[in-house]
Design an enzyme around this catalytic site. Structure first.
Site, short mmCIF file in Angstrom:
data_model
loop_
_atom_site.label_atom_id
_atom_site.label_comp_id
_atom_site.label_asym_id
_atom_site.label_seq_id
_atom_site.Cartn_x
_atom_site.Cartn_y
_atom_site.Cartn_z
N ASP A 276 0.87 -1.17 0.00
CA ASP A 276 0.00 0.00 0.00
C ASP A 276 0.91 1.23 0.00
O ASP A 276 1.53 1.56 1.01
CB ASP A 276 -0.90 -0.01 1.24
CG ASP A 276 -1.86 1.18 1.27
OD1 ASP A 276 -1.63 2.16 0.51
OD2 ASP A 276 -2.83 1.14 2.04
N TYR B 187 -11.13 14.07 -5.66
CA TYR B 187 -10.27 13.39 -6.64
C TYR B 187 -9.54 14.41 -7.51
O TYR B 187 -8.32 14.34 -7.69
CB TYR B 187 -11.11 12.46 -7.51
CG TYR B 187 -10.36 11.83 -8.66
CD1 TYR B 187 -9.37 10.87 -8.43
CD2 TYR B 187 -10.63 12.20 -9.97
CE1 TYR B 187 -8.67 10.30 -9.49
CE2 TYR B 187 -9.94 11.63 -11.04
CZ TYR B 187 -8.96 10.68 -10.79
OH TYR B 187 -8.27 10.12 -11.83
N LYS C 93 -5.39 15.08 -7.66
CA LYS C 93 -4.61 14.98 -8.91
C LYS C 93 -3.92 16.31 -9.21
O LYS C 93 -2.75 16.35 -9.61
CB LYS C 93 -5.52 14.58 -10.08
CG LYS C 93 -5.96 13.13 -10.06
CD LYS C 93 -4.78 12.19 -10.15
CE LYS C 93 -5.19 10.76 -10.45
NZ LYS C 93 -4.05 9.82 -10.36
N1 LIG Z 1 -9.72 5.28 -16.14
C1 LIG Z 1 -9.87 6.61 -16.32
O1 LIG Z 1 -10.84 7.05 -16.94
C2 LIG Z 1 -8.83 7.57 -15.77
C3 LIG Z 1 -8.90 8.91 -16.18
C4 LIG Z 1 -7.95 9.81 -15.70
C5 LIG Z 1 -6.97 9.38 -14.83
N2 LIG Z 1 -6.93 8.08 -14.43
C6 LIG Z 1 -5.86 7.68 -13.51
O2 LIG Z 1 -5.09 6.68 -14.12
C7 LIG Z 1 -4.41 5.92 -13.12
C8 LIG Z 1 -4.60 4.44 -13.43
O3 LIG Z 1 -5.97 4.13 -13.24
P1 LIG Z 1 -6.76 3.09 -14.15
O4 LIG Z 1 -7.76 3.86 -14.92
O5 LIG Z 1 -5.81 2.20 -14.86
O6 LIG Z 1 -7.59 2.31 -13.03
P2 LIG Z 1 -7.28 0.98 -12.22
O7 LIG Z 1 -7.36 -0.18 -13.13
O8 LIG Z 1 -8.19 1.02 -11.03
O9 LIG Z 1 -5.77 1.14 -11.73
C9 LIG Z 1 -5.39 1.72 -10.50
C10 LIG Z 1 -4.31 0.87 -9.87
O10 LIG Z 1 -3.81 1.53 -8.71
C11 LIG Z 1 -3.55 0.55 -7.71
N3 LIG Z 1 -3.62 1.23 -6.41
C12 LIG Z 1 -4.64 1.97 -5.93
N4 LIG Z 1 -4.36 2.41 -4.69
C13 LIG Z 1 -3.12 1.94 -4.38
C14 LIG Z 1 -2.28 2.04 -3.23
N5 LIG Z 1 -2.68 2.71 -2.13
N6 LIG Z 1 -1.07 1.45 -3.25
C15 LIG Z 1 -0.67 0.76 -4.36
N7 LIG Z 1 -1.42 0.63 -5.47
C16 LIG Z 1 -2.63 1.21 -5.48
C17 LIG Z 1 -4.67 -0.49 -7.91
O11 LIG Z 1 -4.31 -1.78 -7.43
P3 LIG Z 1 -4.70 -2.27 -5.94
O12 LIG Z 1 -6.16 -1.95 -5.75
O13 LIG Z 1 -4.39 -3.73 -5.97
O14 LIG Z 1 -3.82 -1.52 -5.03
C18 LIG Z 1 -4.81 -0.50 -9.42
O15 LIG Z 1 -3.96 -1.48 -10.00
C19 LIG Z 1 -5.02 6.36 -11.79
O16 LIG Z 1 -4.12 7.25 -11.16
C20 LIG Z 1 -6.28 7.08 -12.20
O17 LIG Z 1 -6.67 8.05 -11.25
C21 LIG Z 1 -7.83 7.16 -14.88
#
Ligand SMILES: NC(=O)c1ccc[n+]([C@@H]2O[C@H](COP(=O)([O-])OP(=O)(O)OC[C@H]3O[C@@H](n4cnc5c(N)ncnc54)[C@H](OP(=O)(O)O)[C@@H]3O)[C@@H](O)[C@H]2O)c1
Length: 260
Positions: free
Chosen positions: A67, A164, A168
């Site tokens: 974490d 959120y 960011k």
């Molecule tokens: N999808 C979108 O539309 C979107 C848009 C803009 C920005 N983003 C950003 O893109 C990034 C990747 O997100 P994603 O869209 O690929 O979603 P995702 O599949 O939910 O990926 C997020 C990852 O972060 C890990 N994580 C969360 N909290 C954590 C912690 N405290 N310590 C270690 N690992 C942690 C999660 O794994 P665990 O739960 O196993 O820890 C998960 O693998 C994020 O920063 C998100 O805010 C996403």
């Protein structure tokens, strides 16, 4: 330059980089890990769920469950990186989210809900990136190291959860300060800010068709981003070609921030 006696294979081995990717087990982080691994780079995937990291299936990847919002856990990652990598060429922070999959607060007091939302988002998005960066920054390859953060269109528009968006947005000045600090070592620091990206765990199954259509309609390209769109931008920013790009926030949203 490739030494005349070297084969392409040995050249690729010499050039293989050590790449640390938080949130590397799913979504954008996983797509990014696959891209670097395809280059022959050595990838380390970080996230809280060990089974998700192990199932990710990235060829040759190391995994370390932690974490990253907890200093003690980040120190554990630092020891792992010291033992396995020594030096980090590319550090990518994809860990984060808006908390759709996190436990909710159990309280009738609205301010408790506000406190929970801001604290949760700050931990997920800001602290994960700041703690890991501070723990590993002395290990970044110099010259040539790369630090890459993932922000969001929400940081520009205040859309979605405002906690959120704020968590960011906090990464932007941090990246600018780091770029100034690490620039003299030949290290670049940049931020990629995506719009709506499909095929991730971000929305935790909460994306309904009407909302999806509204988000796609905001783009000029008429489509959602894929994790590969964001991964390709991160990969380019980590390349030699992007060596003079630092302290920038690159938006990957099909024009959605400008709207129609
Ligand atoms: N999808 C979108 O539309 C979107 C848009 C803009 C920005 N983003 C950003 O893109 C990034 C990747 O997100 P994603 O869209 O690929 O979603 P995702 O599949 O939910 O990926 C997020 C990852 O972060 C890990 N994580 C969360 N909290 C954590 C912690 N405290 N310590 C270690 N690992 C942690 C999660 O794994 P665990 O739960 O196993 O820890 C998960 O693998 C994020 O920063 C998100 O805010 C996403």
């Amino acid at each position: 330059m490739i030494p005349p006696t070297a084969t392409l294979t040995s050249y690729a081995l010499v050039m293989a980089r050590n790449v640390v990717i938080s949130g590397g087990g799913t979504g954008i982080g996983l797509a990014t890990a696959q891209l670097f691994a395809a280059d022959g780079d050595q990838v380390l995937l970080l996230g809280r769920r060990a089974e998700v990291l192990e199932r990710a299936g990235v060829p040759g990847a190391l995994t370390c469950a932690a974490d990253l919002s907890r200093p003690r856990a980040v120190r554990g990652v630092e020891r792992f990186v010291a033992a396995e990598f020594g030096t980090v060429d590319v550090l990518i922070h994809s860990a984060g989210g808006a908390g759709h999959l996190e436990p909710e607060v159990d309280s009738d007091e609205p301010l408790d809900v506000v406190l929970h939302s801001w604290t949760l988002n700050f931990g997920l998005n800001t602290l994960t990136a700041a703690l890991l960066t501070e723990a590993l920054k002395d290990r970044l390859a110099d010259p040539g190291g790369r630090v890459l953060f993932i922000s969001s269109i929400a940081a520009f528009r205040g859309s979605g959860s405002v906690a959120y968006a704020g968590s960011k947005a906090a990464l932007h000045p941090y990246a600018h300060a780091l770029a100034r600090q690490l620039g003299p070592r030949g290290i670049t620091v940049n931020v990629v800010a995506p719009g709506y990206v499909e095929d991730t765990e971000f929305f935790g199954g909460a994306m309904d068709e009407a909302r999806r259509e509204r988000l796609v309609a905001e783009t000029s390209t008429g489509r959602a981003a894929t994790p590969g769109d964001v991964a390709a931008t991160l990969h380019w920013l980590a390349s030699h070609a992007a060596g003079h790009i630092t302290s920038q926030i690159i938006q990957v949203n099909g024009g959605a921030e400008r709207g129609h």
